[in-house]
Design a protein around this motif. Structure first.
Motif, short mmCIF file in Angstrom:
data_model
loop_
_atom_site.label_atom_id
_atom_site.label_comp_id
_atom_site.label_asym_id
_atom_site.label_seq_id
_atom_site.Cartn_x
_atom_site.Cartn_y
_atom_site.Cartn_z
N GLN A 150 17.14 -88.31 13.34
CA GLN A 150 17.50 -87.64 12.09
C GLN A 150 16.53 -86.49 11.84
O GLN A 150 15.33 -86.62 12.02
CB GLN A 150 17.47 -88.64 10.93
N GLY A 151 17.09 -85.36 11.45
CA GLY A 151 16.27 -84.18 11.21
C GLY A 151 16.33 -83.17 12.34
O GLY A 151 15.86 -82.04 12.18
N THR A 152 16.91 -83.58 13.48
CA THR A 152 17.07 -82.63 14.59
C THR A 152 18.06 -81.54 14.18
O THR A 152 19.15 -81.84 13.69
CB THR A 152 17.59 -83.34 15.85
N GLN A 153 17.70 -80.30 14.36
CA GLN A 153 18.56 -79.20 13.97
C GLN A 153 19.80 -79.15 14.86
O GLN A 153 19.72 -79.35 16.08
CB GLN A 153 17.81 -77.88 14.07
N SER A 154 20.94 -78.88 14.24
CA SER A 154 22.20 -78.84 14.98
C SER A 154 22.18 -77.76 16.05
O SER A 154 22.80 -77.92 17.11
CB SER A 154 23.37 -78.61 14.02
N ALA A 155 21.46 -76.67 15.81
CA ALA A 155 21.39 -75.58 16.79
C ALA A 155 20.72 -76.05 18.08
O ALA A 155 21.11 -75.64 19.19
CB ALA A 155 20.63 -74.39 16.21
N VAL A 156 19.73 -76.94 17.96
CA VAL A 156 19.04 -77.46 19.13
C VAL A 156 19.98 -78.39 19.91
O VAL A 156 20.03 -78.33 21.15
CB VAL A 156 17.77 -78.22 18.71
N LEU A 157 20.72 -79.22 19.19
CA LEU A 157 21.68 -80.11 19.83
C LEU A 157 22.74 -79.30 20.59
O LEU A 157 23.10 -79.64 21.73
CB LEU A 157 22.34 -81.01 18.79
N GLU A 158 23.22 -78.23 19.98
CA GLU A 158 24.22 -77.38 20.63
C GLU A 158 23.63 -76.68 21.85
O GLU A 158 24.34 -76.46 22.84
CB GLU A 158 24.77 -76.36 19.63
N ALA A 169 31.64 -83.23 30.57
CA ALA A 169 31.68 -84.56 29.95
C ALA A 169 32.11 -84.45 28.49
O ALA A 169 32.16 -83.36 27.92
CB ALA A 169 30.31 -85.22 30.05
N LYS A 170 32.41 -85.60 27.90
CA LYS A 170 32.77 -85.67 26.48
C LYS A 170 31.52 -86.09 25.71
O LYS A 170 31.08 -87.23 25.82
CB LYS A 170 33.89 -86.68 26.26
N PHE A 171 30.95 -85.18 24.93
CA PHE A 171 29.71 -85.47 24.23
C PHE A 171 29.99 -86.21 22.92
O PHE A 171 30.86 -85.83 22.14
CB PHE A 171 28.95 -84.18 23.94
N LEU A 172 29.23 -87.28 22.71
CA LEU A 172 29.27 -88.03 21.46
C LEU A 172 27.84 -88.13 20.93
O LEU A 172 26.91 -88.39 21.70
CB LEU A 172 29.85 -89.43 21.66
N THR A 173 27.68 -87.95 19.63
CA THR A 173 26.36 -88.03 19.02
C THR A 173 26.26 -89.30 18.18
O THR A 173 27.07 -89.52 17.28
CB THR A 173 26.09 -86.80 18.13
N VAL A 174 25.29 -90.15 18.50
CA VAL A 174 25.10 -91.41 17.78
C VAL A 174 23.60 -91.62 17.57
O VAL A 174 22.77 -91.00 18.22
CB VAL A 174 25.69 -92.61 18.55
N LEU A 175 23.27 -92.53 16.66
CA LEU A 175 21.87 -92.89 16.45
C LEU A 175 21.39 -93.77 17.60
O LEU A 175 22.19 -94.50 18.21
CB LEU A 175 21.71 -93.63 15.13
N PRO A 176 20.11 -93.73 17.93
CA PRO A 176 19.59 -94.54 19.05
C PRO A 176 19.92 -96.03 18.92
O PRO A 176 20.32 -96.68 19.90
CB PRO A 176 18.09 -94.30 18.99
N GLU A 177 19.78 -96.59 17.69
CA GLU A 177 20.06 -98.03 17.51
C GLU A 177 21.55 -98.32 17.67
O GLU A 177 21.93 -99.39 18.16
CB GLU A 177 19.55 -98.51 16.16
N GLU A 178 22.39 -97.39 17.25
CA GLU A 178 23.84 -97.57 17.42
C GLU A 178 24.19 -97.54 18.90
O GLU A 178 25.02 -98.33 19.38
CB GLU A 178 24.59 -96.46 16.68
N HIS A 179 23.56 -96.64 19.62
CA HIS A 179 23.79 -96.56 21.07
C HIS A 179 23.45 -97.87 21.75
O HIS A 179 24.22 -98.40 22.56
CB HIS A 179 22.93 -95.44 21.67
N ASP A 180 22.28 -98.43 21.44
CA ASP A 180 21.83 -99.63 22.13
C ASP A 180 22.71 -100.83 21.84
O ASP A 180 22.91 -101.69 22.71
CB ASP A 180 20.37 -99.94 21.76
#
Length: 367
Positions: A150-158, A169-180
């Motif tokens: 949380q707090g990562t700028q969307s521009a950096v993610l893009e 690939a098909k990119f999906l963004t999730v929280l680390p705990e949700e991923h695990d």
């Protein structure tokens, strides 16, 4: 995009990512490192990377993007190593591991240095390993999970997605705990169950020598993921142990429920149990890649005469259809003489099925 990309770990995943990045961003420079110098040499010789290095510190400080393509435990150690290097301000560091909470937590050290860390997990794999198995199409249409804090700028993610665009690939963004939790349910836990089924069969063989022979058919297919790297799965399960323990409790409860159905001899409830499982399983997507690498198997019922296998492979070779693996199983649901041919993609399997339908009268099926 231009710049310098540093891939740490030149196995199947690292090598394939290097190919994707080089293909999409032809003006960038891709540098690779592997603890096995032979892997790095092969990667350079095959054109998978532009340069190989023996020094992580020397190359990391020049990179605009650093990809840690190592097992989970090694990735955490690598983050610590990078935290002692004067990395470029605004550089992005990502990994490819199967668990995300631990490595993301340690990634905070990099963020304090002005370097962005975004966890990543490309959900793709292959029957083969090592840099020589690297393929540009490995991640195509697969899910690629990104786990920014949380707090990562969307521009950096893009920007990271831009670097990885060549994966298709098909990119999906999730929280680390949700991923695990999600990967625990649909990847880590099934591997544990497969391993436990193999252990059960091995124990049963002590009482009946026939178990091993009978297990060569369908049992071998449903437990094939148990052949994964023991070292890798040790790291994954230890790192995701809280989720695994939670899932084990749920599994034990589920098995107690089944035991109750058997004790009561409730035939209707047992049938409903399998019916509900069948309907859910049949409703799962068939054309999408998931957390466990798909096995694109084609079953061919063949007559028993000399040369039949070379005949079939000859037809496929003439149409340039590549085979990953081939084997014969004695029984599959009481059908004898079944040739199982494995392919890299669903498209290859479909082409093979169409090819054999044109040239032979053999029955084929996909499972």
């Amino acid at each position: 995009m231009t710049g310098r990309v540093f891939i740490i770990g030149l196995g199947l995943i690292g090598g394939s990512l290097a190919l994707c990045i080089k293909s999409e961003h032809q003006k960038c420079t891709v540098v690779g490192y592997d603890q096995d110098p032979e892997q790095a040499r092969l990667a350079k010789m095959l054109g998978i990377i532009d340069m190989a290095t023996e020094s992580i510190e020397e190359e990391a400080c020049k990179a605009d993007l650093i990809v840690i393509a190592t097992p989970v435990a090694a990735a955490v150690k690598m983050v610590h190593t990078l935290s002692c290097v004067p990395l470029k301000k605004g550089a992005i560091v990502t990994d490819t591991g199967s668990t995300k909470q631990t490595v993301s937590r340690h990634g905070a050290m990099l963020r304090e240095m002005g370097v962005e860390f975004i966890g990543g997990h490309p959900m793709a794999g292959s029957h083969k390993s090592g840099v020589t198995a690297a393929k540009k199409i490995l991640f195509e249409n697969a899910y690629y999970l990104l786990t920014p804090e949380q707090g990562t700028q969307s521009a950096v993610l893009e920007q990271l997605k831009g670097w990885l665009a060549g994966t298709k690939a098909k990119f999906l963004t999730v929280l680390p705990e949700e991923h695990d939790y999600m990967t625990g349910v649909i990847s880590h836990f099934p591997h544990l169950v497969a391993a436990s089924l193999v252990h059960q069969a091995a124990a049963a063989e002590k009482d009946s020598e026939m178990v091993g022979r009978l297990a060569a058919g369908g049992f071998r297919d449903i437990t094939r993921i148990a052949s994964g790297s023991p070292e890798m799965w040790k790291d994954i399960l230890v790192d995701n142990r809280d989720v695994m323990l939670q899932l084990l409790e749920g599994w034990q409860s589920e098995m107690n429920r089944v035991a109750g159905l058997l004790h009561s001899s409730d035939a209707d409830s047992i049938r409903n149990y399998f019916d509900q499982a069948k309907r859910y399983r049949d409703g799962l997507p068939t054309s999408e890649k998931g957390a466990i690498p798909s096995f694109y198997d084609l079953f061919v019922d063949v007559p028993d005469y000399p040369g039949v296998i070379s005949e079939i492979t000859g037809f496929l070779a003439k149409e340039n259809i590549s085979i990953v693996n081939i084997r014969i199983i004695e029984t599959r649901e009481e059908v004898y003489g079944v040739l199982v041919i494995s392919f890299q993609t669903e498209e290859d399997r479909l082409c093979a099925q169409e090819c054999l339908s044109r040239h032979t009268d053999y029955e084929t099926s996909v499972g």
